[in-house]
Scaffold this motif. Structure first.
Motif, mmCIF file in Angstrom:
data_model
loop_
_atom_site.group_PDB
_atom_site.id
_atom_site.type_symbol
_atom_site.label_atom_id
_atom_site.label_comp_id
_atom_site.label_asym_id
_atom_site.label_seq_id
_atom_site.Cartn_x
_atom_site.Cartn_y
_atom_site.Cartn_z
ATOM 1 N N VAL A 1 0.750 -1.186 -0.080
ATOM 2 C CA VAL A 1 -0.037 0.049 -0.206
ATOM 3 C C VAL A 1 0.764 1.227 -0.099
ATOM 4 O O VAL A 1 2.230 1.260 0.544
ATOM 5 N N VAL A 2 0.213 2.443 -0.360
ATOM 6 C CA VAL A 2 0.922 3.496 -0.606
ATOM 7 C C VAL A 2 -0.134 4.721 0.363
ATOM 8 O O VAL A 2 -1.224 4.653 -0.294
ATOM 9 N N VAL A 3 0.448 5.310 1.231
ATOM 10 C CA VAL A 3 -0.191 5.961 2.136
ATOM 11 C C VAL A 3 0.130 7.528 1.571
ATOM 12 O O VAL A 3 1.236 7.980 2.143
ATOM 13 N N TYR A 4 -0.875 8.423 1.422
ATOM 14 C CA TYR A 4 -0.746 9.998 1.080
ATOM 15 C C TYR A 4 -1.054 10.520 2.327
ATOM 16 O O TYR A 4 -2.224 10.521 2.573
ATOM 17 N N ARG A 5 -0.129 11.693 2.903
ATOM 18 C CA ARG A 5 -0.722 12.320 4.250
ATOM 19 C C ARG A 5 -0.372 13.664 3.924
ATOM 20 O O ARG A 5 0.784 14.206 3.201
ATOM 21 N N PRO B 1 -5.284 10.156 6.589
ATOM 22 C CA PRO B 1 -4.723 10.210 5.421
ATOM 23 C C PRO B 1 -5.645 10.875 4.346
ATOM 24 O O PRO B 1 -6.844 11.025 4.352
ATOM 25 N N LEU B 2 -4.778 11.741 3.174
ATOM 26 C CA LEU B 2 -5.531 12.019 2.147
ATOM 27 C C LEU B 2 -6.258 10.866 1.375
ATOM 28 O O LEU B 2 -7.335 10.754 0.860
ATOM 29 N N GLU B 3 -5.255 9.756 0.920
ATOM 30 C CA GLU B 3 -5.736 8.583 0.184
ATOM 31 C C GLU B 3 -4.883 7.564 0.568
ATOM 32 O O GLU B 3 -3.857 7.624 0.978
ATOM 33 N N VAL B 4 -5.179 6.220 0.244
ATOM 34 C CA VAL B 4 -4.181 5.089 0.544
ATOM 35 C C VAL B 4 -4.508 4.516 -0.893
ATOM 36 O O VAL B 4 -5.783 4.141 -1.198
ATOM 37 N N ARG B 5 -3.554 3.884 -1.371
ATOM 38 C CA ARG B 5 -3.664 3.190 -2.634
ATOM 39 C C ARG B 5 -3.042 1.752 -2.345
ATOM 40 O O ARG B 5 -2.266 1.619 -1.678
ATOM 41 N N LEU B 6 -3.895 0.710 -2.851
ATOM 42 C CA LEU B 6 -3.757 -0.419 -2.193
ATOM 43 C C LEU B 6 -3.731 -1.345 -3.691
ATOM 44 O O LEU B 6 -4.263 -1.033 -4.856
ATOM 45 N N VAL B 7 -2.260 -2.011 -3.757
ATOM 46 C CA VAL B 7 -1.690 -2.512 -4.977
ATOM 47 C C VAL B 7 -1.754 -4.138 -4.775
ATOM 48 O O VAL B 7 -0.951 -4.536 -3.681
ATOM 49 N N VAL C 1 -10.108 7.103 -0.214
ATOM 50 C CA VAL C 1 -10.128 8.527 0.045
ATOM 51 C C VAL C 1 -10.730 8.763 1.428
ATOM 52 O O VAL C 1 -11.760 8.199 1.695
ATOM 53 N N TYR C 2 -10.065 9.460 2.104
ATOM 54 C CA TYR C 2 -10.670 9.886 3.527
ATOM 55 C C TYR C 2 -10.645 11.290 3.762
ATOM 56 O O TYR C 2 -9.965 12.292 3.101
#
Length: 432
Positions: free
Chosen positions: A38-42, A49-55, A66-67
């Motif tokens: 996962v990639v966490v954007y803060r 977080p702003l968003e979390v990308r799950l790969v 998106v939060y």
């Protein structure tokens, strides 16, 4: 605006925190090998977080959560990598529109919009403006090709996809988040609260439905006991291709599901449970027996594994969480049949049941109290069809049981949902 990027093996949805943080280099390796990460954007200073990308490329999957500032998920995007290696289909999206800062995450009354898309251009947009139970408005989404598909960025070159949601005017500047060391790094099992790639519907304990003495519940009756399966009849499949479908599949449509089996004659039986309930109009306790599944038994060898049979148009890369494939029925009816004689067998079924032709050769009604209701047979090929009742209209999965050697040993259709197993009684309780 500065946005911090952090990587981890998984994302804990309950704690809203990364599980097993990893470096960008390790994330790049996992990306190349298809392992989940996962990639966490803060935004610095913001707890959520702003968003979390799950790969998970091995599952053809990329997700985006998106939060908002309250830590509630407001958007869930499910993208699938298909035959084009550089393109992702925006397969499934859900957007929650919370009516105020106090509304809980995923509240039943929260307005939401769901969009379901397929590679061939089909799709469905569902609006629930009063939340679940408040009515739905369904339309076909009018989307451009670039709104359905997204070019696959290289590792490290993904944009902040939620920038518009967060009303960011200027492009963000990405910085690496501080890597927090964990006490026990590694690839151990993640907690149950962690994200995992979507899985289609799972079979459940099908073997136990045919094992007398097993205790189950359907959620309505607190306790039900599996009794001896009822052997109803046999089915001849001389072509070696079993059809499992709704006999009302439509003229010229062919069977929905086919399963190769050795040519032969096979036993059909029903799984059954016994339970008691209070009958109001009799004002007494009543014990009854009800069917839970129908089965074509190919071999007496127990099934080691169960898999969901797929139709010719089913693509497992497109399946969202708990999605099923199977046959559709508008008449609460399914059937087992010889696929090699499908058309004449279904034609006899329609002539006998729907048109009501009297004294029809090759057709008979079954009146033995079982779920099986009609039988047809084709004199030319020797193939047969046995129709059974389901508990309603809709889609019914077909489960194929295989031995340890991978051979088909049984084909099962649950006539209702999968019951839940109850704990076995210990000897003391049983004696009491």
């Amino acid at each position: 605006m500065v946005v911090e990027l952090g990587y981890a093996q998984a994302w804990d949805a309950e704690a809203r925190a990364p599980w097993q943080p990893i470096s960008a280099g390790e994330a790049r390796e996992r990306d190349a090998t298809g392992l989940p990460y996962v990639v966490v954007y803060r935004e610095p200073g913001r707890e959520a977080p702003l968003e979390v990308r799950l790969v998970s490329w091995r599952d053809h999957y990329v997700g985006l959560w998106v939060y908002d500032a309250q830590g509630r998920r407001t958007y869930d995007l499910d993208m699938r990598l298909l035959d084009e290696p550089s393109r992702l289909l925006r397969r499934y999206t859900v957007g929650w529109h919370y009516t105020g800062p106090e509304m809980p995450e995923f509240d039943e009354g929260c307005p939401r919009i769901t969009v379901d898309l397929f590679p061939d251009g089909r799709g469905r947009r569902t609006e629930e403006l009063q939340g679940k139970g408040g009515g739905t408005y369904v339309t076909s989404p009018a989307l451009r090709d670039d709104e359905r598909w997204m070019d696959r960025p290289a590792f490290g070159e993904w944009p902040l996809l939620s920038a518009q949601v967060h009303r960011l005017v200027e492009p963000p500047t990405f910085e690496a988040a501080e890597l927090v060391e964990v006490d026990e790094p590694g690839d151990g099992d993640a907690p149950a609260t962690c994200w995992r790639p979507p899985r289609p519907a799972q079979p459940g304990p099908i073997n136990e439905l045919f094992r007398p003495g097993v205790r189950v519940t359907d959620g309505y009756h607190p306790e039900m006991t599996v009794v001896e399966p009822r052997r109803v009849a046999t089915l001849r499949v001389p072509s070696g291709l079993l059809a499992v479908s709704g006999p009302d599949a439509g003229e010229g449509g062919g069977p929905r599901i086919t399963v190769p089996v050795p040519p032969g004659e096979y036993v059909l039986d029903e799984a059954r449970v016994r339970h008691s309930y209070h009958c109001e109009w009799r004002d007494t306790e009543v014990t009854t027996t009800a069917p839970t599944a129908v089965r074509l038994l190919v071999s007496e060898t127990p099934a080691a594994t169960w898999e969901m049979a797929l139709g010719p148009d089913d693509d497992p890369r497109l399946f969202i969480e708990e999605q099923i494939a199977g046959f559709d029925t508008d008449g609460a009816t399914g059937c087992f049949a010889d696929a090699g004689a499908w058309e004449p067998l279904v034609a006899l079924f329609e002539r006998g049941l729907i048109q009501g032709e009297p004294d029809l050769d090759g057709y008979e009604d079954i009146d033995d109290g079982s779920m099986f209701m009609q039988r047809t047979w084709d004199e030319a090929s020797g193939g047969e069809l046995m129709a059974f009742a389901t508990t309603g209209d809709g889609t019914y999965p077909v489960w194929v049981g295989r031995s340890h050697a991978g051979e088909v040993v049984a084909v099962v259709v649950l006539v209702e949902g999968m019951p839940e197993l109850l704990p076995e009684r210990d000897a003391t309780t049983a004696d009491a």
